[in-house]
Motif scaffolding. Structure first.
Motif, PDB file in Angstrom:
ATOM      1  N   ASP A 139       0.832  -1.210   0.000  1.00  0.00           N
ATOM      2  CA  ASP A 139       0.000   0.000   0.000  1.00  0.00           C
ATOM      3  C   ASP A 139       0.864   1.257   0.000  1.00  0.00           C
ATOM      4  O   ASP A 139       0.576   2.228  -0.720  1.00  0.00           O
ATOM      5  N   MET A 288      -5.355  -1.722  -3.506  1.00  0.00           N
ATOM      6  CA  MET A 288      -5.301  -0.494  -4.293  1.00  0.00           C
ATOM      7  C   MET A 288      -4.195  -0.583  -5.339  1.00  0.00           C
ATOM      8  O   MET A 288      -3.113  -1.110  -5.071  1.00  0.00           O
ATOM      9  N   SER A 314     -12.315   4.361  -2.623  1.00  0.00           N
ATOM     10  CA  SER A 314     -12.845   4.456  -1.261  1.00  0.00           C
ATOM     11  C   SER A 314     -13.192   3.090  -0.682  1.00  0.00           C
ATOM     12  O   SER A 314     -12.837   2.776   0.456  1.00  0.00           O
ATOM     13  N   ASP A 316     -12.094   0.145  -1.434  1.00  0.00           N
ATOM     14  CA  ASP A 316     -10.981  -0.798  -1.312  1.00  0.00           C
ATOM     15  C   ASP A 316      -9.940  -0.352  -0.289  1.00  0.00           C
ATOM     16  O   ASP A 316      -8.812  -0.855  -0.297  1.00  0.00           O
ATOM     17  N   ASN A 317     -10.288   0.573   0.596  1.00  0.00           N
ATOM     18  CA  ASN A 317      -9.294   1.096   1.534  1.00  0.00           C
ATOM     19  C   ASN A 317      -8.761   0.002   2.456  1.00  0.00           C
ATOM     20  O   ASN A 317      -9.430  -1.002   2.724  1.00  0.00           O
ATOM     21  N   ASP A 319      -8.111   0.064   5.655  1.00  0.00           N
ATOM     22  CA  ASP A 319      -8.492   0.085   7.067  1.00  0.00           C
ATOM     23  C   ASP A 319      -9.747  -0.734   7.316  1.00  0.00           C
ATOM     24  O   ASP A 319      -9.748  -1.668   8.112  1.00  0.00           O
ATOM     25  N   THR A 323      -9.712  -4.195   0.862  1.00  0.00           N
ATOM     26  CA  THR A 323      -8.331  -4.632   1.078  1.00  0.00           C
ATOM     27  C   THR A 323      -8.187  -5.265   2.451  1.00  0.00           C
ATOM     28  O   THR A 323      -7.616  -6.356   2.603  1.00  0.00           O
TER      29      THR A 323
END
Length: 503
Positions: A139, A288, A314, A316-317, A319, A323
């Motif tokens: 990332d 990402m 957004s 696939d973030n 946190d 992801t």
């Protein structure tokens, strides 16, 4: 090294044994349950009631299918693409699907094993901490490249994905085969036949699929959003499950896109036999990527609606998005296998997750626009040992050492060679593999006026290393002498493996 050499053979043997039962049931349709979300059915999950418009062709032998796949045959991809979305009409395609999936695994694993210390293969023994650290670094790498891209654009640098509005339109249309099956790799996950001890894991993976489909709201369905974009960009292009979609008149001729789209459909067919591979595929695909970030920005600049790509940035973030969800699914699966079956079984499961990850990574989904293809290195068929001489070995050693401290210094530079900026060439681990080292030297040595082969005195690079040059003092005198000797040695017998073309 030994375990990576055996990875491809291990996975291939596993798949052959797992899929041997498929031929026994290929005359039946085990995917008879229709899923409906919102007001429409997702094309690659549904049971179509329309009469088939494509005449089924008998599947070939595994050898024949592998030969066709390896030849980048778009007709085969298109045939599979349609039939795999209409399995109730073409159950006889399952043996071909199995053989094709094995071929794609073999292809991507063979390539990945050439650099066994890079990427997901660098995690030889699974641990939660090792996998978390790996994903965090991946990332960060994307975010660093994004930061560098923005700096270049702020410095009035050109767009890097689309030269013109027409080219952006071409890219969007050519991407449609893979966008129209978004989420398909999870299409048969969490079935009624899923073992109970796996239900928590497959349920969490299914949640990713549910969100891809809009959680019951067709307006949030990713395929629907892209279809809506296509109705503006190219209204004559039919839906992805329409038999007319694969017709040659639409000029959807990017083999890598078709291959990636078909791979998503193929791996979804075997949710029990290929669960660890699907988990690995999901882990890579939901991460990402730089091209999504660039596309969102450049499409908006050219007047196209970028929301499909903004949505993926957004959702696939890392946190709480896809992801993170995909990573947690992989961790939970590994920990279950370890508790239930022991360390040896867990190590085998980890190799299979790696194989799925490599399948996704090895099949890029974004086409390259024509004006940028000319800047990419064109591989020749023959291979040579690298480094090819002592000069190359020493020059690579020098550049690798400089890369660790100078990478971001070049963020403001607009110079590109071999299709990459200086910053991209000097990114962390970018020069770790022999393949990348060779590409770097071959691209650099073909970049005039920076390098004139056999003529260091006329080479701009040497002038920059000399007094009053912008890089004076950044290389030792010994290093400058080595680079000078390398330039003077260029142009002899036995040309480079890669030829770099420039617009």
């Amino acid at each position: 090294m030994e375990w990576t050499n055996s990875l491809a053979a291990y996975c291939l043997a596993t798949f052959i044994s797992l899929f041997s039962l498929i031929r026994l049931v290929s005359h039946k349709n085990p995917w008879s349950i229709a899923y409906q979300y919102g007001r429409e059915k997702q094309s690659w999950l549904r049971i179509s009631r329309k009469p088939a418009a494509v005449t089924p062709t008998p599947p070939g032998t595994a050898e024949q299918n592998n030969q066709i796949l390896n030849s980048n045959s778009i007709p085969l991809y298109k045939d599979l693409y349609y039939k795999l979305q209409h399995l109730e009409k073409y159950p006889e395609v399952l043996p071909t699907a199995r053989d094709s999936l094995i071929s794609l695994f073999s292809e991507t694993l063979e390539h990945a094993c050439e650099t066994p210390n890079e990427g997901i293969l660098s995690i030889r023994n699974y641990s939660r901490d090792a996998l978390s650290e790996f994903q965090q670094k991946e990332d960060e790498k994307v975010m660093d490249l994004w930061e560098q891209y923005l700096a270049r654009r702020r410095a009035k640098g050109p767009r890097e994905m689309f030269a013109t509005k027409e080219e952006a339109k071409w890219w969007l249309v050519q991407s449609s085969p893979v966008k129209y099956v978004d989420g398909a790799w999870l299409g048969h996950i969490n079935k009624i036949t899923t073992p109970f001890d796996l239900r928590r894991i497959t349920k969490n993976a299914w949640q990713v699929l549910s969100e891809e489909l809009g959680d019951g709201d067709i307006e949030k369905n990713h395929v629907h959003i892209y279809r809506r974009l296509m109705q503006v960009v190219e209204p004559r292009l039919p839906a992805g499950d329409d038999p007319d979609f694969t017709h040659p008149r639409h000029q959807l001729n990017e083999p890598d896109v078709w291959k990636a789209a078909v791979a998503q459909l193929l791996i979804s067919l075997f949710p029990h036999q290929c669960l660890p591979e699907i988990i690995g595929f999901n882990m890579h695909y939901e991460a990402m990527v730089l091209s999504t970030l660039k596309a969102a920005k450049e499409l908006k600049e050219l007047g196209f609606d970028p929301y499909y790509f903004i949505l993926h940035i957004s959702i696939d973030n890392g946190d709480s998005g896809h992801t993170a969800m995909a990573l947690e699914v992989a961790m939970e699966y590994m920990e279950l296998v370890q508790r239930r079956d022991g360390d040896t079984a867990a190590q085998q499961a980890w190799r299979r997750i790696q194989a799925g990850y490599i399948l996704s990574k090895g099949l890029p989904t974004a086409p390259v626009c024509p004006s940028f293809k000319r800047a990419a290195p064109v591989p020749l068929q023959r291979k040579e040992k690298f480094p090819r001489n002592d000069y190359e070995a020493e020059v690579i050693r020098i550049f690798k050492a400089k890369a660790t401290v100078s990478q971001k210094i070049h963020c403001g530079s607009r110079i590109k060679f071999g299709g990459h900026t200086i910053t991209e060439w000097l990114a962390p681990n970018a020069l770790e593999s022999e393949q990348k080292q060779m590409e770097f030297l071959d691209a650099l040595s073909n970049t005039k006026p920076w390098i004139y082969k056999g003529d260091s005195e006329s080479s701009k690079f040497m002038k920059e290393l000399s007094w009053e040059g912008r890089m004076f003092g950044s290389f030792t005198q010994s290093e400058v002498s080595t680079i000078k000797e390398w330039i003077d040695s260029l142009g002899g017998v036995g040309g480079p493996i890669y030829t770099t073309l420039y617009p």
